[in-house]
Design a protein around this motif. Sequence first.
Motif, PDB file in Angstrom:
ATOM      1  N   VAL A 197       0.835  -1.204   0.000  1.00 18.71           N
ATOM      2  CA  VAL A 197       0.000   0.000   0.000  1.00 18.71           C
ATOM      3  C   VAL A 197       0.867   1.252   0.000  1.00 18.71           C
ATOM      4  CG1 VAL A 197      -1.740   1.313   1.272  1.00 18.71           C
ATOM      5  CG2 VAL A 197      -1.893  -1.183   1.155  1.00 18.71           C
ATOM      6  N   LEU A 198       1.890   1.270   0.840  1.00 16.94           N
ATOM      7  CA  LEU A 198       2.720   2.469   0.945  1.00 16.94           C
ATOM      8  C   LEU A 198       3.550   2.692  -0.318  1.00 16.94           C
ATOM      9  CD1 LEU A 198       3.865   2.179   4.663  1.00 16.94           C
ATOM     10  CD2 LEU A 198       2.027   3.577   3.702  1.00 16.94           C
ATOM     11  N   THR A 199       3.998   1.610  -0.945  1.00 16.77           N
ATOM     12  CA  THR A 199       4.728   1.748  -2.208  1.00 16.77           C
ATOM     13  C   THR A 199       3.817   2.311  -3.293  1.00 16.77           C
ATOM     14  OG1 THR A 199       6.194  -0.084  -1.638  1.00 16.77           O
ATOM     15  CG2 THR A 199       6.053   0.516  -3.968  1.00 16.77           C
ATOM     16  N   ALA A 200       2.590   1.823  -3.344  1.00 21.84           N
ATOM     17  CA  ALA A 200       1.620   2.372  -4.298  1.00 21.84           C
ATOM     18  C   ALA A 200       1.387   3.851  -4.034  1.00 21.84           C
ATOM     19  CB  ALA A 200       0.300   1.605  -4.211  1.00 21.84           C
TER      20      ALA A 200
ATOM     21  N   THR B  27      -0.995  12.309  -1.423  1.00 16.16           N
ATOM     22  CA  THR B  27      -0.569  13.361  -0.492  1.00 16.16           C
ATOM     23  C   THR B  27      -0.746  12.982   0.970  1.00 16.16           C
ATOM     24  OG1 THR B  27      -2.758  14.411  -0.523  1.00 16.16           O
ATOM     25  CG2 THR B  27      -1.155  15.136  -2.182  1.00 16.16           C
ATOM     26  N   ASP B  28      -1.642  12.029   1.261  1.00 16.25           N
ATOM     27  CA  ASP B  28      -1.977  11.715   2.650  1.00 16.25           C
ATOM     28  C   ASP B  28      -2.489  10.274   2.703  1.00 16.25           C
ATOM     29  OD1 ASP B  28      -3.111  11.504   5.227  1.00 16.25           O
ATOM     30  OD2 ASP B  28      -3.821  13.574   5.209  1.00 16.25           O
ATOM     31  N   VAL B  29      -1.875   9.427   3.550  1.00 14.19           N
ATOM     32  CA  VAL B  29      -2.315   8.029   3.612  1.00 14.19           C
ATOM     33  C   VAL B  29      -3.755   7.902   4.070  1.00 14.19           C
ATOM     34  CG1 VAL B  29      -0.009   7.069   3.958  1.00 14.19           C
ATOM     35  CG2 VAL B  29      -1.377   7.739   5.964  1.00 14.19           C
ATOM     36  N   ARG B  30      -4.266   8.930   4.732  1.00 14.12           N
ATOM     37  CA  ARG B  30      -5.670   8.881   5.157  1.00 14.12           C
ATOM     38  C   ARG B  30      -6.625   8.992   3.972  1.00 14.12           C
ATOM     39  NH1 ARG B  30      -5.146  13.548   9.580  1.00 14.12           N
ATOM     40  NH2 ARG B  30      -3.923  14.342   7.810  1.00 14.12           N
ATOM     41  N   ARG B  31      -6.081   9.327   2.822  1.00 13.68           N
ATOM     42  CA  ARG B  31      -6.908   9.423   1.614  1.00 13.68           C
ATOM     43  C   ARG B  31      -6.726   8.187   0.727  1.00 13.68           C
ATOM     44  NH1 ARG B  31      -6.879  15.400  -0.848  1.00 13.68           N
ATOM     45  NH2 ARG B  31      -8.714  14.482  -1.893  1.00 13.68           N
ATOM     46  N   ILE B  32      -6.483   7.049   1.403  1.00 12.10           N
ATOM     47  CA  ILE B  32      -6.352   5.755   0.727  1.00 12.10           C
ATOM     48  C   ILE B  32      -7.462   4.830   1.213  1.00 12.10           C
ATOM     49  CG2 ILE B  32      -4.887   3.717   0.395  1.00 12.10           C
ATOM     50  CD1 ILE B  32      -2.459   5.494   0.925  1.00 12.10           C
ATOM     51  N   ALA B  33      -7.985   4.044   0.306  1.00 21.54           N
ATOM     52  CA  ALA B  33      -8.896   2.952   0.644  1.00 21.54           C
ATOM     53  C   ALA B  33      -8.244   1.645   0.198  1.00 21.54           C
ATOM     54  CB  ALA B  33     -10.252   3.117  -0.040  1.00 21.54           C
ATOM     55  N   VAL B  34      -8.327   0.628   1.049  1.00 22.77           N
ATOM     56  CA  VAL B  34      -7.737  -0.685   0.763  1.00 22.77           C
ATOM     57  C   VAL B  34      -8.854  -1.718   0.806  1.00 22.77           C
ATOM     58  CG1 VAL B  34      -6.103  -2.442   1.557  1.00 22.77           C
ATOM     59  CG2 VAL B  34      -5.515  -0.009   1.744  1.00 22.77           C
ATOM     60  N   VAL B  35      -8.864  -2.619  -0.168  1.00 22.29           N
ATOM     61  CA  VAL B  35      -9.922  -3.628  -0.252  1.00 22.29           C
ATOM     62  C   VAL B  35      -9.299  -4.999  -0.484  1.00 22.29           C
ATOM     63  CG1 VAL B  35     -12.095  -4.284  -1.339  1.00 22.29           C
ATOM     64  CG2 VAL B  35     -11.393  -1.868  -1.331  1.00 22.29           C
TER      65      VAL B  35
ATOM     66  N   CYS C 176      -2.825  -5.353   6.539  1.00 21.07           N
ATOM     67  CA  CYS C 176      -1.965  -4.527   5.693  1.00 21.07           C
ATOM     68  C   CYS C 176      -2.541  -3.120   5.554  1.00 21.07           C
ATOM     69  CB  CYS C 176      -1.821  -5.200   4.329  1.00 21.07           C
ATOM     70  SG  CYS C 176      -0.984  -4.221   3.073  1.00 21.07           S
ATOM     71  N   GLY C 177      -3.844  -3.044   5.289  1.00 24.66           N
ATOM     72  CA  GLY C 177      -4.481  -1.739   5.129  1.00 24.66           C
ATOM     73  C   GLY C 177      -4.454  -0.919   6.406  1.00 24.66           C
ATOM     74  N   LEU C 178      -4.737  -1.558   7.528  1.00 27.17           N
ATOM     75  CA  LEU C 178      -4.729  -0.845   8.805  1.00 27.17           C
ATOM     76  C   LEU C 178      -3.330  -0.340   9.136  1.00 27.17           C
ATOM     77  CD1 LEU C 178      -7.039  -3.219  10.899  1.00 27.17           C
ATOM     78  CD2 LEU C 178      -7.628  -0.958   9.982  1.00 27.17           C
ATOM     79  N   ARG C 179      -2.337  -1.163   8.906  1.00 31.62           N
ATOM     80  CA  ARG C 179      -0.962  -0.766   9.207  1.00 31.62           C
ATOM     81  C   ARG C 179      -0.485   0.370   8.311  1.00 31.62           C
ATOM     82  NH1 ARG C 179       2.057  -6.685   9.912  1.00 31.62           N
ATOM     83  NH2 ARG C 179       1.480  -7.017  12.118  1.00 31.62           N
ATOM     84  N   SER C 180      -1.072   0.496   7.136  1.00 28.67           N
ATOM     85  CA  SER C 180      -0.660   1.563   6.209  1.00 28.67           C
ATOM     86  C   SER C 180      -1.228   2.917   6.589  1.00 28.67           C
ATOM     87  CB  SER C 180      -1.103   1.211   4.787  1.00 28.67           C
ATOM     88  OG  SER C 180      -2.509   1.390   4.633  1.00 28.67           O
ATOM     89  N   GLY C 181      -2.264   2.938   7.432  1.00 27.13           N
ATOM     90  CA  GLY C 181      -2.896   4.191   7.819  1.00 27.13           C
ATOM     91  C   GLY C 181      -4.076   4.585   6.961  1.00 27.13           C
ATOM     92  N   ALA C 182      -4.526   3.689   6.077  1.00 27.68           N
ATOM     93  CA  ALA C 182      -5.671   3.989   5.218  1.00 27.68           C
ATOM     94  C   ALA C 182      -6.932   4.228   6.044  1.00 27.68           C
ATOM     95  CB  ALA C 182      -5.907   2.840   4.239  1.00 27.68           C
TER      96      ALA C 182
END
Length: 222
Positions: free
Chosen positions: A151-154, A161-169, A178-184
Amino acid sequence: MTPELVVLDMAGTTVADDGLVVTAFTEAIRAAGVPDEEYPRMLRYVLDTMGQSKIVVFRALLGDEDLARRANAAFEAAYGDLVAAGESKPVPGAEAVVRGLRETGVKVAFTTGFAPATQQAILDALGWRDLADLALAPGDGVRGRPFPDLVLTAAMRLEVTDVRRIAVVGDTASDVLCGLRSGASVVAGVLTGAGRREDLAEATHVLDSVSALPAVLEGETR
């Protein structure tokens, strides 16, 4: 939260598995010379670690680097043969979701626990090579799930600009972690793959399918 990036797992989330992983695993164990009586225990471990990097799984199972590499190569070859034979199918609605996200300016990345060559074979078989902005697999400097690296590499490559603006599915507990650890901010589990509802309990949302994702993201922006 208007997302800048949606990170989507492949097998079980956007691509129907239909037992392909189990079939390929059976070939891999045969290639590694594992006794038949060990198969049920090892298969249970494979199912419990769905979503993780396959070479890491084989290392844990076999405890020998050469055997793990042999098993992993056999797994990837068997899975690739199944894909080439047309056994890989999209989850209904998945392609429309990706296209819809990109049309609204949201970037999309496909991630997987398979090797890069297998990931590309799946994308080619489905005609999806150019569907997403990016496709990532574990490799040098990028650990597989449940580490947050994919997730972070993507996020870095697509200039989020901000990991809080990521959604992981994803469809497994490893995808969720993985998604939780990335800060999504949105970490959604789907029920179209290996994970049961109880396996996805830590997710921010549990969806019947990835096709329900746009409604979730729309709700997050209000």
